[in-house]
Design a protein around this motif. Structure first.
Motif, PDB file in Angstrom:
ATOM      1  N   GLN A  16     -10.338  -3.027   6.931  1.00 36.06           N
ATOM      2  CA  GLN A  16     -10.592  -4.155   6.025  1.00 36.06           C
ATOM      3  C   GLN A  16     -10.210  -3.787   4.592  1.00 36.06           C
ATOM      4  N   ILE A  18      -7.943  -1.681   3.738  1.00 37.40           N
ATOM      5  CA  ILE A  18      -6.475  -1.676   3.716  1.00 37.40           C
ATOM      6  C   ILE A  18      -5.963  -3.109   3.603  1.00 37.40           C
ATOM      7  N   ASP A  19      -6.581  -4.026   4.342  1.00 39.08           N
ATOM      8  CA  ASP A  19      -6.228  -5.446   4.230  1.00 39.08           C
ATOM      9  C   ASP A  19      -6.443  -5.951   2.811  1.00 39.08           C
ATOM     10  N   ASP A  20      -7.440  -5.396   2.145  1.00 42.96           N
ATOM     11  CA  ASP A  20      -7.772  -5.814   0.778  1.00 42.96           C
ATOM     12  C   ASP A  20      -6.940  -5.086  -0.279  1.00 42.96           C
ATOM     13  N   GLY A  21      -6.030  -4.198   0.166  1.00 43.96           N
ATOM     14  CA  GLY A  21      -5.122  -3.573  -0.786  1.00 43.96           C
ATOM     15  C   GLY A  21      -5.171  -2.064  -0.910  1.00 43.96           C
ATOM     16  N   ALA A  22      -6.082  -1.395  -0.222  1.00 41.92           N
ATOM     17  CA  ALA A  22      -6.136   0.073  -0.292  1.00 41.92           C
ATOM     18  C   ALA A  22      -4.870   0.661   0.317  1.00 41.92           C
ATOM     19  N   ARG A  23      -4.273   1.623  -0.378  1.00 39.90           N
ATOM     20  CA  ARG A  23      -3.022   2.227   0.082  1.00 39.90           C
ATOM     21  C   ARG A  23      -3.092   3.748   0.168  1.00 39.90           C
ATOM     22  N   ASP A  27      -7.816   5.249  -2.918  1.00 38.44           N
ATOM     23  CA  ASP A  27      -8.220   3.843  -2.923  1.00 38.44           C
ATOM     24  C   ASP A  27      -9.439   3.625  -2.026  1.00 38.44           C
ATOM     25  N   ALA A  31     -13.169   2.247  -2.991  1.00 38.25           N
ATOM     26  CA  ALA A  31     -13.720   1.051  -2.349  1.00 38.25           C
ATOM     27  C   ALA A  31     -14.934   1.352  -1.479  1.00 38.25           C
ATOM     28  N   GLN A  53       0.041   1.123   8.044  1.00 39.65           N
ATOM     29  CA  GLN A  53       1.278   0.844   7.310  1.00 39.65           C
ATOM     30  C   GLN A  53       2.466   0.762   8.257  1.00 39.65           C
ATOM     31  N   ARG A  56       2.302  -2.519  10.231  1.00 41.27           N
ATOM     32  CA  ARG A  56       2.668  -3.662   9.383  1.00 41.27           C
ATOM     33  C   ARG A  56       4.167  -3.681   9.104  1.00 41.27           C
TER      34      ARG A  56
END
Length: 64
Positions: A16, A18-23, A27, A31, A53, A56
């Protein structure tokens, strides 16, 4: 599956984030506090990031 036992963080919570932008693990630390205690979870967290990654990127590469 629990990834970070110290902070009770699951793989689903990491996905979740990662979905919200953690890379990165950094990160995830910001979070969710992944790796903030003993640090043993950081390798697994890094593997999850790479896997997500790659999945995706593969999904984007496939024609619709």
């Amino acid at each position: 599956m629990y990834v970070c036992i110290c902070n009770n963080i699951t793989e689903r919570e990491i996905q979740q984030a990662i979905d919200d932008g953690a890379r990165s693990v950094r990160d995830l630390n910001r979070a969710l506090c992944v790796g903030s205690e003993c640090g043993k979870c950081t390798c697994t967290a890094r593997q999850i990031i790479k896997r997500e990654q790659a999945e995706r990127a593969m999904a984007l590469a496939m024609p619709a």
